[in-house]
Design an enzyme around this catalytic site. Structure first.
Site, PDB file in Angstrom:
ATOM      1  N   HIS A  53       0.830  -1.206   0.000  1.00 10.69           N
ATOM      2  CA  HIS A  53       0.000   0.000   0.000  1.00 10.69           C
ATOM      3  C   HIS A  53       0.862   1.253   0.000  1.00 10.69           C
ATOM      4  O   HIS A  53       0.559   2.229  -0.705  1.00 10.69           O
ATOM      5  CB  HIS A  53      -0.919  -0.027   1.225  1.00 10.69           C
ATOM      6  CG  HIS A  53      -1.749   1.196   1.383  1.00 10.69           C
ATOM      7  ND1 HIS A  53      -1.597   2.076   2.425  1.00 10.69           N
ATOM      8  CD2 HIS A  53      -2.745   1.713   0.610  1.00 10.69           C
ATOM      9  CE1 HIS A  53      -2.450   3.065   2.304  1.00 10.69           C
ATOM     10  NE2 HIS A  53      -3.161   2.873   1.218  1.00 10.69           N
ATOM     11  N   GLU A  56       2.097   1.854  -3.456  1.00  6.43           N
ATOM     12  CA  GLU A  56       1.054   2.444  -4.307  1.00  6.43           C
ATOM     13  C   GLU A  56       1.023   3.965  -4.148  1.00  6.43           C
ATOM     14  O   GLU A  56       0.872   4.704  -5.126  1.00  6.43           O
ATOM     15  CB  GLU A  56      -0.291   1.821  -3.950  1.00  6.43           C
ATOM     16  CG  GLU A  56      -1.498   2.452  -4.596  1.00  6.43           C
ATOM     17  CD  GLU A  56      -2.604   2.752  -3.599  1.00  6.43           C
ATOM     18  OE1 GLU A  56      -3.049   3.920  -3.530  1.00  6.43           O
ATOM     19  OE2 GLU A  56      -3.017   1.812  -2.892  1.00  6.43           O
ATOM     20  N   HIS A  57       1.178   4.447  -2.913  1.00  6.89           N
ATOM     21  CA  HIS A  57       1.232   5.894  -2.689  1.00  6.89           C
ATOM     22  C   HIS A  57       2.493   6.502  -3.308  1.00  6.89           C
ATOM     23  O   HIS A  57       2.449   7.545  -3.963  1.00  6.89           O
ATOM     24  CB  HIS A  57       1.223   6.188  -1.184  1.00  6.89           C
ATOM     25  CG  HIS A  57      -0.143   6.169  -0.576  1.00  6.89           C
ATOM     26  ND1 HIS A  57      -0.721   7.286  -0.009  1.00  6.89           N
ATOM     27  CD2 HIS A  57      -1.043   5.173  -0.422  1.00  6.89           C
ATOM     28  CE1 HIS A  57      -1.926   6.972   0.463  1.00  6.89           C
ATOM     29  NE2 HIS A  57      -2.133   5.685   0.226  1.00  6.89           N
ATOM     30  N   GLU A 133      -4.188   7.760   7.292  1.00  7.87           N
ATOM     31  CA  GLU A 133      -5.203   6.892   6.698  1.00  7.87           C
ATOM     32  C   GLU A 133      -5.518   5.714   7.617  1.00  7.87           C
ATOM     33  O   GLU A 133      -6.682   5.330   7.782  1.00  7.87           O
ATOM     34  CB  GLU A 133      -4.711   6.390   5.340  1.00  7.87           C
ATOM     35  CG  GLU A 133      -5.744   5.622   4.540  1.00  7.87           C
ATOM     36  CD  GLU A 133      -5.237   5.199   3.177  1.00  7.87           C
ATOM     37  OE1 GLU A 133      -5.999   4.506   2.456  1.00  7.87           O
ATOM     38  OE2 GLU A 133      -4.082   5.538   2.820  1.00  7.87           O
TER      39      GLU A 133
END
Length: 424
Positions: A53, A56-57, A133
């Site tokens: 994840h 991905e950022h 997040e």
């Protein structure tokens, strides 16, 4: 019923194994496209949970040719949209633009997936964003309950770890780990460039041959297998509601009962006419929200129910849910089976009106099955589900150990042993 054939779907495999798949729609002026990689959270080692994840950022935070600002400005200069998501088995980078701007998106996608520099200052900032997040998810009980649910269903293994990662791990992930994950997992043979809308397949293949030839070939390191266990997880918090997830060992993508599981979920808790909605919300007023779901993976799956209810109502809610599950195999009717199948059939065909949905479906089908699934085939398999299939599947599901997770004021939640006995 007349179903439009998938005549406009084409797939080309490049020399390095990278696939280009298109689904042309002449009725629109836009193109939805993206790159899907067949890796996700389950491909992470435990000590690096959250790296997929975070990567991905970081893919949007600068390349050798573009700064982080350049990436978003170039897309928004043409009125486009660019985003990404990480799942347990797939990671996607996708966009939507006017058809003439397709070459720009392909160039940006190729750039971020092959030339990201993982700048140290950008990584520090983005770690902080991801930690925010994670904190936001923790503050969203009807979201975080599913992380708890997954962890109880698949304990001590990759399939049970959170997609966002654990804060204490993400906080310490070094640049070398993030870059190394991309280098070792983002391989051409496990990636698909998919597009739907106003496009030219041959032109897109030519772009891909020019821009994605640098992707390494070879196999991705194998992921840890999924081992469903089930169990009991209770998380006391001061909330207005108790959030519950109850589930069972489900079906894989390739299970003969895959479509039957989708129909059964629709019948049980997929709409306002479903059994759970009618009995628990409409008749008894115990919940505002309740639904069922069937989630499949390459080597596992889970069939479950989510509900949010009050602290007092939860004592009645779970026994009623158990009773509905227990009687399900013995009293399903042909009309409700047909209604559930009709809802799925309509949802399948309605999704084809959206280029973005068609693009995502095409990419996922290639990664999962190795081929596009024509809509007529999917509808035929839905329509082929019989009441006998559903009866057998309902019995099969509830024979597995249940997974129960509860979050909130949990004092009145049914005990796990009592729940198992009620289901038997």
């Amino acid at each position: 019923m007349k179903i439009s054939p998938a005549d406009n779907v084409r797939v080309t495999t490049l020399a390095n194994g990278f696939r280009v798949a298109t689904d042309r729609m002449d009725s629109v002026e836009t193109t939805s496209l993206g790159v899907w990689a067949g890796v996700g959270t389950r491909n992470e080692p435990a000590e690096h949970n959250g790296v997929a994840h975070l990567l991905e950022h970081m893919a949007f935070k600068g390349t050798r040719r573009r700064s982080a600002r350049d990436i978003v400005v170039e897309i928004e200069d043409v009125g486009g949209f660019l985003n990404a998501y990480t799942g347990r088995e797939q990671t996607a980078y996708f966009a939507k633009v006017l058809a003439d701007d397709t070459p720009l998106v392909v160039d940006i996608l190729a750039d971020i997936l092959q030339n990201s520099i993982f700048d140290a200052d950008e990584l520090t900032r983005e770690r902080a964003v991801v930690l925010q997040e994670i904190g936001q998810a923790e503050d969203t009980p009807d979201d975080i309950i599913f992380d708890h649910f997954q962890e109880i269903a698949f304990p001590d293994q990759a399939m049970g770890r959170p997609v966002l990662g654990r804060a204490e791990i993400v906080r310490e992930l070094p640049r070398e780990t993030v870059a190394g994950y991309m280098a070792s997992r983002y391989r051409a043979g496990q990636m698909v460039l998919a597009a739907s809308g106003q496009l030219d397949h041959d032109a897109l293949v030519a772009m891909a041959e020019k821009l994605f030839s640098g992707l390494p070939s070879g196999a991705v390191p194998p992921s840890e297998g999924a081992r469903y266990a089930g169990g009991d997880g209770r998380f006391g918090r001061e909330l207005e509601q108790v959030h519950l997830a109850l589930g069972f060992h489900g079906v894989t993508y390739n299970d003969p009962d895959y479509y039957a599981a989708a129909v059964l979920s629709q019948l049980l808790g997929g709409g306002m006419s479903s059994r759970l909605f009618q009995e628990i919300r409409e008749k008894r007023g115990l919940v505002y929200s309740i639904h069922s779901f069937s989630s499949s993976y390459a080597d596992g799956g889970i069939f479950g129910i989510y509900a949010g209810t009050g602290e007092k109502e939860v004592a009645e809610l779970l026994p009623v849910v158990c009773d509905e599950l227990a009687k399900l195999p013995d009293d399903m009717t042909e009309p409700e089976v047909k209604r559930a199948a009709a809802q799925l059939r309509a949802a399948t065909l309605m999704s084809r009106e959206k280029p973005s949905a068609r693009c995502e479906q095409l990419a996922s089908q290639l990664l999962i099955y190795g081929r596009p699934i024509p809509p007529a085939e999917a509808v035929a398999r839905i329509d082929a589900v019989t009441i006998e299939d559903l009866t057998r599947l309902a019995r099969r599901l509830t024979q597995s150990p249940p997974t129960l997770t509860a979050l909130g004021p949990i004092g009145q939640v049914m005990e796990y042993d009592a729940l198992r006995k009620r289901l038997s």
